[in-house]
Design an enzyme around this catalytic site. Structure first.
Site, PDB file in Angstrom:
ATOM      1  CG  HIS A  26      -1.938   1.072   1.271  1.00 48.19           C
ATOM      2  ND1 HIS A  26      -3.070   0.998   2.043  1.00 48.19           N
ATOM      3  CD2 HIS A  26      -1.992   2.277   0.642  1.00 48.19           C
ATOM      4  CE1 HIS A  26      -3.774   2.117   1.896  1.00 48.19           C
ATOM      5  NE2 HIS A  26      -3.129   2.918   1.053  1.00 48.19           N
ATOM      6  CG  HIS A  28      -1.358   6.063  -2.630  1.00 49.54           C
ATOM      7  ND1 HIS A  28      -2.505   5.848  -3.359  1.00 49.54           N
ATOM      8  CD2 HIS A  28      -1.619   5.630  -1.374  1.00 49.54           C
ATOM      9  CE1 HIS A  28      -3.434   5.327  -2.575  1.00 49.54           C
ATOM     10  NE2 HIS A  28      -2.918   5.178  -1.366  1.00 49.54           N
ATOM     11  CG  HIS A 206      -7.661   3.298  -0.447  1.00 47.28           C
ATOM     12  ND1 HIS A 206      -6.952   2.714  -1.457  1.00 47.28           N
ATOM     13  CD2 HIS A 206      -6.795   4.111   0.217  1.00 47.28           C
ATOM     14  CE1 HIS A 206      -5.692   3.154  -1.404  1.00 47.28           C
ATOM     15  NE2 HIS A 206      -5.573   3.998  -0.398  1.00 47.28           N
ATOM     16  CD  GLU A 209      -7.676   6.607   4.531  1.00 47.41           C
ATOM     17  OE1 GLU A 209      -8.190   6.577   3.391  1.00 47.41           O
ATOM     18  OE2 GLU A 209      -6.587   7.185   4.775  1.00 47.41           O
ATOM     19  CG  ASP A 287      -1.637   5.627   2.672  1.00 49.26           C
ATOM     20  OD1 ASP A 287      -1.882   5.391   1.484  1.00 49.26           O
ATOM     21  OD2 ASP A 287      -2.488   6.106   3.451  1.00 49.26           O
ATOM     22  CG  ASP A 288      -0.099   8.856   0.457  1.00 45.73           C
ATOM     23  OD1 ASP A 288      -0.026   8.799  -0.778  1.00 45.73           O
ATOM     24  OD2 ASP A 288      -1.103   8.500   1.108  1.00 45.73           O
TER      25      ASP A 288
HETATM   26  N1  HPA Z   1      -6.701   7.281   1.127  1.00 38.79           N
HETATM   27  C1  HPA Z   1      -7.374   7.589   0.017  1.00 38.79           C
HETATM   28  N2  HPA Z   1      -6.773   8.052  -1.061  1.00 38.79           N
HETATM   29  C2  HPA Z   1      -5.451   8.212  -1.055  1.00 38.79           C
HETATM   30  C3  HPA Z   1      -4.710   7.907   0.047  1.00 38.79           C
HETATM   31  C4  HPA Z   1      -5.366   7.400   1.211  1.00 38.79           C
HETATM   32  O1  HPA Z   1      -4.785   7.085   2.270  1.00 38.79           O
HETATM   33  N3  HPA Z   1      -3.432   8.194  -0.254  1.00 38.79           N
HETATM   34  C5  HPA Z   1      -3.405   8.625  -1.534  1.00 38.79           C
HETATM   35  N4  HPA Z   1      -4.632   8.645  -2.019  1.00 38.79           N
HETATM   36 ZN    ZN Z   2      -3.751   4.744   0.447  1.00 39.46          ZN
END
Ligand code: HPA
Ligand code: ZN
Length: 349
Positions: A26, A28, A206, A209, A287-288
């Site tokens: 996971h 991006h 996703h 969250e 994630d990011d």
């Molecule tokens: N959630 C939804 N969209 C996203 C995320 C995330 O954590 N990171 C990059 N796009």
């Molecule tokens: Zn994500």
């Protein structure tokens, strides 16, 4: 890095978390765009940025929820214009991944963020795919790309994106669903996921969250996804937790992301240890990482520092889960499991 200075955990465990082989599922790629690279690409491409310096941009990374992050994340991606920009972006990620002993990465990319600005799909996919090949040659990291649809856009736009990507079908293994969860439930994309399924693509989304537990069930039952990205709000439904455990549905959990986007108040309150106890195939991911303060090993180190009862057994289980949840063959998974146990024997045996 900061986590290495956390005094509370024994050195051998920190060494194990760093050195054990692991998969990242996971991530991006646009979320690995560090402020320094944003400034370098802006200069290279003649893009004017609304921030005077790297420090000023980084100082703006204070988020209150998912949308407040997404606004900056899409703005940052505006410096990505050419094939070599996508190569540089992804190769910079692989350098960090190699340092974290990531042996395999399944990487999200958001083509609509780029094609909407006139960037050709081919530039996006070729730049990323080239970096994947180079990472394999230089670091031995295997990887695959997963095309994400932006859920705040229409399903028709997702269909058009899938169509535009099909000439590059050999360069991606699946589709995912990201961006603003509120108001954009999985069922909005039922038809395009059915089409992707017919095409033999892997399916992930996703869910859970910011959206409630029911959206995890919809992603599984309507979209027929094989993994859930995040999924931490499953804790609201004991029946769902039981189902996820029984069916071994992987959750790609991102602890630092959940703190930075205020999904949980702090790492001590993070449900991942409880999900492992319940027998779920939960994994740790970044994630990011450029926006949330750490790459995958930082996520492991800081989560373990916040949960003193997590030890070698949980570390091993998380690495094994990351292999199990990946879209690679059984033989490769078994090979990584043996490598994992050799590292554990050496560092913690
Ligand atoms: N959630 C939804 N969209 C996203 C995320 C995330 O954590 N990171 C990059 N796009
Ligand atoms: Zn994500």
């Amino acid at each position: 890095m900061a986590a290495d200075t956390l005094p509370s955990r024994p050195d051998p465990l920190r060494a194990l978390l760093r050195r054990m082989p692991k998969a990242e599922l996971h991530l991006h790629i646009e979320g690995s765009l560090e402020p320094e690279l944003i400034f370098r690409l802006a200069a290279r491409n003649g893009v004017k940025l609304p921030y005077p310096s790297v420090e000023a941009l980084r100082a703006a990374y204070a988020f209150t929820d998912l949308q407040s992050f997404l606004d900056l994340y899409y703005a940052g991606a505006s410096v990505l214009l050419k094939e070599e920009d996508f190569f540089d972006l992804a190769f910079a990620y692989f350098e960090r991944a190699a340092a974290d002993n990531v042996v395999h990465a399944e990487i999200f990319f958001d083509p609509q963020t780029h094609t909407a600005r006139g960037v050709p799909m081919a530039a996006v996919v070729h730049g990323l795919a080239h970096a994947c090949q180079r990472a394999h040659a230089e670091y031995g990291i295997s990887s695959a790309l997963v095309l994400c649809f932006l859920r705040h856009l229409s399903e028709d736009d997702a269909f058009a994106t899938l169509e535009a990507a099909l000439p590059h079908r050999q360069h991606f293994i699946g589709v995912g669903l990201d961006s603003s969860e509120r108001g954009h439930p999985p069922e909005k994309f039922a038809r395009v996921f059915a089409r992707a399924r017919e095409l033999g693509l892997h399916l992930v989304a996703h869910a859970g969250e910011e959206g409630p537990a029911a959206t995890i069930e919809t992603a599984l039952d309507v979209l027929k996804v094989e993994r859930i990205d995040h999924g931490v709000r499953c804790t609201e439904s004991p029946a769902l937790i039981e189902r996820l455990a029984r069916q071994r549905v992987p959750l790609t959990v991102c602890p630092l992301s959940n703190v930075k986007l205020c999904v949980v108040p702090d790492l001590a309150a993070h449900p991942l240890p409880a999900l492992l106890d319940a027998g779920l195939c939960a994994t740790i991911n970044s994630d990011d990482p450029a926006y949330f303060g750490g790459y995958v090993v930082d996520n492991y180190l800081q989560l373990f520092a916040a949960h003193p009862r997590m030890g070698v057994q949980q570390a091993r289980q998380l690495a094994l889960n990351s292999f199990e949840a990946s879209f690679v063959g059984a033989e490769q998974k078994a090979r990584w499991a043996r490598e994992l146990d050799a590292v554990i024997e050496r560092l913690a045996g």
